[in-house]
Design a protein around this motif. Structure first.
Motif, PDB file in Angstrom:
ATOM      1  N   ARG A  12       0.851  -1.203   0.000  1.00  0.00           N
ATOM      2  CA  ARG A  12       0.000   0.000   0.000  1.00  0.00           C
ATOM      3  C   ARG A  12       0.876   1.238   0.000  1.00  0.00           C
ATOM      4  NH1 ARG A  12      -2.836  -3.058   3.653  1.00  0.00           N
ATOM      5  NH2 ARG A  12      -1.476  -2.265   5.300  1.00  0.00           N
ATOM      6  N   ARG A  13       0.399   2.272  -0.684  1.00  0.00           N
ATOM      7  CA  ARG A  13       1.114   3.544  -0.679  1.00  0.00           C
ATOM      8  C   ARG A  13       0.922   4.215   0.683  1.00  0.00           C
ATOM      9  NH1 ARG A  13       1.295   7.800  -5.690  1.00  0.00           N
ATOM     10  NH2 ARG A  13       2.640   9.230  -4.557  1.00  0.00           N
ATOM     11  N   LEU A  14       1.941   4.924   1.147  1.00  0.00           N
ATOM     12  CA  LEU A  14       1.843   5.632   2.434  1.00  0.00           C
ATOM     13  C   LEU A  14       0.890   6.809   2.320  1.00  0.00           C
ATOM     14  CD1 LEU A  14       5.557   6.039   3.636  1.00  0.00           C
ATOM     15  CD2 LEU A  14       3.908   4.342   4.410  1.00  0.00           C
ATOM     16  N   PRO A  15       0.300   7.243   3.452  1.00  0.00           N
ATOM     17  CA  PRO A  15      -0.487   8.481   3.414  1.00  0.00           C
ATOM     18  C   PRO A  15       0.403   9.642   2.953  1.00  0.00           C
ATOM     19  CG  PRO A  15      -0.619   7.426   5.582  1.00  0.00           C
ATOM     20  CD  PRO A  15       0.340   6.625   4.782  1.00  0.00           C
ATOM     21  N   GLU A  16      -0.248  10.621   2.313  1.00  0.00           N
ATOM     22  CA  GLU A  16       0.501  11.719   1.703  1.00  0.00           C
ATOM     23  C   GLU A  16       1.430  12.453   2.684  1.00  0.00           C
ATOM     24  OE1 GLU A  16      -2.114  13.939  -0.899  1.00  0.00           O
ATOM     25  OE2 GLU A  16      -0.606  15.556  -0.876  1.00  0.00           O
ATOM     26  N   GLU A  17       0.935  12.635   3.937  1.00  0.00           N
ATOM     27  CA  GLU A  17       1.779  13.395   4.881  1.00  0.00           C
ATOM     28  C   GLU A  17       3.046  12.617   5.236  1.00  0.00           C
ATOM     29  OE1 GLU A  17      -1.386  12.576   5.232  1.00  0.00           O
ATOM     30  OE2 GLU A  17      -1.688  11.579   7.132  1.00  0.00           O
ATOM     31  N   MET A  18       2.974  11.279   5.216  1.00  0.00           N
ATOM     32  CA  MET A  18       4.198  10.510   5.501  1.00  0.00           C
ATOM     33  C   MET A  18       5.161  10.585   4.325  1.00  0.00           C
ATOM     34  SD  MET A  18       3.109   7.131   7.552  1.00  0.00           S
ATOM     35  CE  MET A  18       4.690   6.513   8.092  1.00  0.00           C
ATOM     36  N   GLU A  19       4.610  10.495   3.119  1.00  0.00           N
ATOM     37  CA  GLU A  19       5.481  10.629   1.936  1.00  0.00           C
ATOM     38  C   GLU A  19       6.186  11.976   1.965  1.00  0.00           C
ATOM     39  OE1 GLU A  19       3.753   9.886  -1.871  1.00  0.00           O
ATOM     40  OE2 GLU A  19       3.678   7.715  -1.533  1.00  0.00           O
ATOM     41  N   GLN A  20       5.431  12.993   2.385  1.00  0.00           N
ATOM     42  CA  GLN A  20       6.034  14.338   2.433  1.00  0.00           C
ATOM     43  C   GLN A  20       7.117  14.413   3.501  1.00  0.00           C
ATOM     44  OE1 GLN A  20       2.706  16.983   2.820  1.00  0.00           O
ATOM     45  NE2 GLN A  20       2.236  16.862   0.639  1.00  0.00           N
ATOM     46  N   GLU A  21       6.846  13.787   4.664  1.00  0.00           N
ATOM     47  CA  GLU A  21       7.840  13.803   5.752  1.00  0.00           C
ATOM     48  C   GLU A  21       9.191  13.259   5.274  1.00  0.00           C
ATOM     49  OE1 GLU A  21       6.733  11.411   9.190  1.00  0.00           O
ATOM     50  OE2 GLU A  21       8.774  11.544   9.989  1.00  0.00           O
ATOM     51  N   PHE A  22       9.131  12.177   4.496  1.00  0.00           N
ATOM     52  CA  PHE A  22      10.384  11.553   4.039  1.00  0.00           C
ATOM     53  C   PHE A  22      10.796  12.017   2.637  1.00  0.00           C
ATOM     54  CE2 PHE A  22       8.331   8.010   6.573  1.00  0.00           C
ATOM     55  CZ  PHE A  22       9.038   8.294   7.719  1.00  0.00           C
ATOM     56  N   GLU A  23       9.981  12.865   2.042  1.00  0.00           N
ATOM     57  CA  GLU A  23      10.154  13.203   0.614  1.00  0.00           C
ATOM     58  C   GLU A  23      10.342  11.909  -0.174  1.00  0.00           C
ATOM     59  OE1 GLU A  23      12.562  16.731  -0.361  1.00  0.00           O
ATOM     60  OE2 GLU A  23      12.869  16.928   1.800  1.00  0.00           O
ATOM     61  N   ALA A  24       9.468  10.956   0.123  1.00  0.00           N
ATOM     62  CA  ALA A  24       9.633   9.595  -0.409  1.00  0.00           C
ATOM     63  C   ALA A  24       8.945   9.428  -1.763  1.00  0.00           C
ATOM     64  CB  ALA A  24       9.048   8.597   0.585  1.00  0.00           C
ATOM     65  N   THR A  25       9.564   8.635  -2.598  1.00  0.00           N
ATOM     66  CA  THR A  25       8.988   8.310  -3.906  1.00  0.00           C
ATOM     67  C   THR A  25       8.459   6.883  -3.859  1.00  0.00           C
ATOM     68  OG1 THR A  25      10.643   9.691  -4.937  1.00  0.00           O
ATOM     69  CG2 THR A  25       9.510   8.107  -6.382  1.00  0.00           C
ATOM     70  N   TYR A  26       7.196   6.726  -4.215  1.00  0.00           N
ATOM     71  CA  TYR A  26       6.576   5.389  -4.210  1.00  0.00           C
ATOM     72  C   TYR A  26       6.740   4.722  -5.567  1.00  0.00           C
ATOM     73  CZ  TYR A  26       2.929   1.820  -4.235  1.00  0.00           C
ATOM     74  OH  TYR A  26       2.257   0.639  -4.353  1.00  0.00           O
ATOM     75  N   TRP A  27       7.147   3.470  -5.554  1.00  0.00           N
ATOM     76  CA  TRP A  27       7.262   2.685  -6.788  1.00  0.00           C
ATOM     77  C   TRP A  27       6.261   1.542  -6.719  1.00  0.00           C
ATOM     78  CZ3 TRP A  27      10.757   3.849 -10.737  1.00  0.00           C
ATOM     79  CH2 TRP A  27      11.697   4.849 -10.430  1.00  0.00           C
ATOM     80  N   ASP A  28       5.298   1.597  -7.606  1.00  0.00           N
ATOM     81  CA  ASP A  28       4.336   0.499  -7.688  1.00  0.00           C
ATOM     82  C   ASP A  28       5.059  -0.733  -8.248  1.00  0.00           C
ATOM     83  OD1 ASP A  28       1.809  -0.662  -7.581  1.00  0.00           O
ATOM     84  OD2 ASP A  28       1.479  -0.252  -9.723  1.00  0.00           O
ATOM     85  N   SER A  29       5.971  -0.476  -9.181  1.00  0.00           N
ATOM     86  CA  SER A  29       6.719  -1.577  -9.801  1.00  0.00           C
ATOM     87  C   SER A  29       8.049  -1.799  -9.087  1.00  0.00           C
ATOM     88  CB  SER A  29       6.983  -1.255 -11.285  1.00  0.00           C
ATOM     89  OG  SER A  29       8.066  -2.027 -11.747  1.00  0.00           O
TER      90      SER A  29
END
Ligand code: 8YV
Length: 332
Positions: free
Chosen positions: A186-203
């Motif tokens: 599952r993708r992280l909630p937006e605020e967590m992605e922002q906290e880490f400046e994280a990039t989600y890879w579905d693949s």
């Protein structure tokens, strides 16, 4: 004179910290393993035939053969550990045996160990230490071109499994200037992605091909067995490093050893192995591998907290309530 009710039999398969064993003795008819020798399958079968509660660890294979010999009194398996891949969960559920684990309390320790390996492999810590020990009477001295490793600041870290431990790794890695990428169910909630400046890879395939360091932080389940298969390992850049503090079974260890040997992967930091306690010889003999004997959660504090969690799960269950750390919560 009224007789006091019998205390429940709790069989613990390995030695636990003294404070944990002392408390277990007070609360239960605790059958402890003073020798700490891992139990054989025959001994485990004997244990499940007798125990009201079994407390196994990662070194015990609680498989169908063992569980099929469980007596009707066995109602709870309170695993000392978070990973429950040592237990045949389907069979336990079918036999109405509740399984609990110890999540949360080993998150920070395991993330620390992950970070330690992320630093140790590219910066050649084990090689440096070994060199000094071998040249105790005088090493060659400093040189501008000797023992060069690789900078981690600014590199791309791909985390596989962004649960509690993966997230704790991301938090640490950010402080070291790594760029955070992740693959998760599952993708992280937006605020967590922002906290880490994280990039989600579905693949996962696409992430693997672009990372400098991969950290495995997902559990071992039928779906993640050899998630890093021979095919996927070949997607990695030849300069990439792999760190695994989760479970050896997630990586095709034989192929990993082959690729490191042929310099198709730069190196690995491994705290877990596919066939523990055996370790692939080629990994052990490689200068580019830092290998540890499953020490991720090995702190005094962590092991006491794990024991406390085990006790809370057993006690809550014996008091007639749903134990907090049920692996399949629907069952109680
Ligand atoms: C434990 C672990 O030491 O909890 C886990 O899943 O991998 C380890 O850190 C071990 O499982 C204890 O049983």
């Amino acid at each position: 004179m009224p007789t006091s009710p019998r205390k429940p039999i709790v069989i613990v398969t390995r030695r636990l910290p003294d404070v944990v064993e002392t408390r277990m003795r007070e609360l239960f008819d605790a059958r402890l393993n003073v020798s700490d020798k891992p139990m054989s399958q025959a001994e485990l079968i004997e244990a499940v035939a007798t125990a009201d509660v079994l407390v196994p660890t990662v070194t015990d294979r609680i498989d169908r053969a063992v569980l099929s010999q469980a007596g009707p009194q066995l109602k709870l398996i309170s695993n000392f550990g978070t990973g429950v891949d040592n237990i045949d969960l389907d069979t336990a559920r079918n036999r109405s045996i509740i399984v609990t684990n110890t999540p949360g309390v080993l998150t920070e320790d395991t993330a620390d160990m992950t970070m330690a390996l992320i630093l140790a492999v590219p910066r050649r810590l084990a090689e440096g230490t070994a060199y000094l020990k071998d040249h105790a009477k005088g090493w060659g001295g400093w040189s501008p071109t000797w023992m060069l490793g690789h900078r981690i600041y600014g590199k791309r870290l791909g985390i596989i499994g962004m649960g509690r431990i993966g997230t704790a790794v991301a938090r640490r890695a950010r402080a070291f200037g790594l760029q955070i990428h992740y693959h998760n169910r599952r993708r992280l909630p937006e605020e967590m992605e922002q906290e880490f400046e994280a990039t989600y890879w579905d693949s996962l395939d696409q992430m693997l091909a672009r990372m400098d360091i991969i950290s495995v932080n997902c559990p071992h389940t039928p779906a993640t067995y050899h998630l890093l298969s021979a095919r996927r390992l070949k997607l990695l850049k030849p300069t990439a490093y792999i760190v695994n503090t989760a479970r050896g079974e997630v990586i095709d260890e034989n192929e990993l050893a082959r690729l490191i040997q042929s310099e198709a992967i730069a190196g690995a930091g491994l705290d877990v192995f596919e066939h523990e306690p055996a370790v692939n010889e080629r990994l052990l003999s490689s200068d580019r591998v830092v290998a540890l004997p499953h020490m991720g959660s090995a702190t005094v504090e962590g092991r006491i907290d794990m024991g406390e969690k085990v006790i809370i799960n057993i006690k809550t269950f014996l008091d007639g309530h749903a134990p907090p750390d049920r692996v399949f919560p629907a069952m109680f």
